[in-house]
Design an enzyme around this catalytic site. Structure first.
Site, PDB file in Angstrom:
ATOM      1  CB  ILE A  52      -5.772  -0.691   5.333  1.00  0.00           C
ATOM      2  CG1 ILE A  52      -6.387  -1.117   6.663  1.00  0.00           C
ATOM      3  CG2 ILE A  52      -4.406  -0.071   5.543  1.00  0.00           C
ATOM      4  CD1 ILE A  52      -5.565  -2.200   7.381  1.00  0.00           C
ATOM      5  CE1 TYR A  53     -10.355  -2.278   8.218  1.00  0.00           C
ATOM      6  CE2 TYR A  53     -12.300  -0.973   8.679  1.00  0.00           C
ATOM      7  CZ  TYR A  53     -11.289  -1.802   9.110  1.00  0.00           C
ATOM      8  OH  TYR A  53     -11.223  -2.145  10.436  1.00  0.00           O
ATOM      9  N   GLY A  54     -10.995  -1.824   1.971  1.00  0.00           N
ATOM     10  CA  GLY A  54     -11.480  -1.707   0.597  1.00  0.00           C
ATOM     11  C   GLY A  54     -10.373  -1.579  -0.432  1.00  0.00           C
ATOM     12  CE  LYS A  79     -10.536   0.616  13.067  1.00  0.00           C
ATOM     13  NZ  LYS A  79     -11.437   0.373  11.915  1.00  0.00           N
TER      14      LYS A  79
END
Ligand code: NAP
Length: 311
Positions: A52-54, A79
């Site tokens: 989910i990052y970015g 993750k």
């Protein structure tokens, strides 16, 4: 760079890791590349990202590209479980979701194995043994080497440990939780569970999003363009109480010839079960400062003084 075994596993990681949640957000592809190269050149081996990052998997994509030709020199931790879309099956810990999510992460990272695959958040609607069986299959298939979790509580850690024992499933070796000098909620619950069941802690927000670097000072203008300069996170972190404590810790560190940054890293690295301090960085200079910041061996007297100051 000192290395440590992650929990009771044979996986060795650098005591300073690199958090990758700025990649694809605050950092574009080329700045990501500079930060990753500087980190590897400085001895960092652990890179912590998440699907989910970015947004749209961009942190994994940028990290994968930045690691071209250097994959074998690093440990990639990513993750799953956070929402990757609006549909109910695009998040969580179900077998259905995990088997899809891992393929997506492998593709974005441009690798055929993930070193540490972490469950980002607990999923109380999915039986944990369903999640652990799916993860066990990924380990057996060679897509994942080790598994960890994040944001679990002590009872969840104990539950997972017993499920792994009872059903001969791959055990979790790491716990990623919010932990720094100004937030110690892991200490009564998660930390003893990690010590008891052999998990290494990867403290997240180790610098309190930058407050523990010493660049936010009471009564002084906030630095330009930094994470806590404006926005909702700034209001949450830069409270009067946190600012007062940071000032106290800064003065105390400087009176001993050290910086607040060194205190933030060194104190965490000395806490029970902590394996690697995965700080984020937005520049090469920050990476270089951070890799040198965990060398202060705090004496028991100094640790007691810190307790007194924070009480
Ligand atoms: P952090 O490590 O507490 O703070 C990082 C920020 O502090 C940087 O982005 C940079 O921001 C500033 N900084 C870092 N080094 C500095 C230095 N030497 N001098 C001055 N400023 C410096 O917060 P984080 O990056 O959000 O957390 C670390 C990692 O934990 C993440 O990258 C992610 O991998 C993980 N994480 C996990 C969860 C979870 O639920 N599992 C949640 C949050 C984070 P500016 O330059 O913008 O000021």
């Amino acid at each position: 760079m000192e290395t440590r075994y992650l929990g009771e596993s044979g996986l060795e990681v650098s005591v300073i890791g690199l958090g990758c949640n700025n990649f694809g957000g605050r950092l574009d592809e080329s700045r990501t590349e500079s930060v990753v190269s500087a980190a590897i050149d400085s001895g960092i081996t652990l890179f912590d990202t998440a699907d989910i990052y970015g947004g749209d998997g961009r942190s994994e994509i940028f990290l994968g590209k930045a690691l071209t030709g250097r994959r074998d020199e690093v440990v990639i931790a990513t993750k799953f479980a956070g929402p990757m879309g609006d549909l109910p099956m695009q998040k969580g810990g179900s077998r259905r979701y995990i088997l899809n999510a891992v393929e997506d992460s492998l593709r974005r990272l441009g690798t055929d194995y993930i070193d540490l695959y972490q469950m980002h958040f607990p999923d109380l609607n999915t039986p944990l043994d369903e999640t652990m069986r799916a993860l066990d299959d990924l380990v057996r298939d060679g897509k994942v080497r080790y598994i960890g979790h994040s944001n679990f509580t002590g009872w969840m850690i104990a539950h997972a440990h017993h499920l792994a024992r009872e059903h001969s499933l791959t055990p979790f070796i790491s716990a990623q939780n919010h932990y720094h000098l100004l937030n110690r909620e892991v200490e009564p619950d998660v930390q003893p569970a990690c010590t008891k069941f052999g998990l290494g802690i990867l403290p997240y927000f180790p610098l309190a999003s930058g407050l523990l670097t010493g660049k936010y000072r009471k009564g002084q203008p906030r630095p330009e363009g930094a994470r806590l300069t404006s926005g909702p996170m700034a209001d949450r972190m830069l409270t009067d109480q946190n600012m007062d404590k940071a000032e106290l810790l800064l003065d105390w560190s400087e009176s001993r010839g050290h910086s607040l940054l060194e205190l933030a890293f060194s104190w965490l690295a000395q806490q029970p079960a902590v394996a690697s301090v995965i700080a984020g960085a937005t520049s090469v200079e920050q990476v270089e400062a951070n890799v040198d910041a965990a060398n202060w061996i705090l004496t028991s007297e100094e640790l007691t003084e810190i307790e007194d100051m924070l009480r």
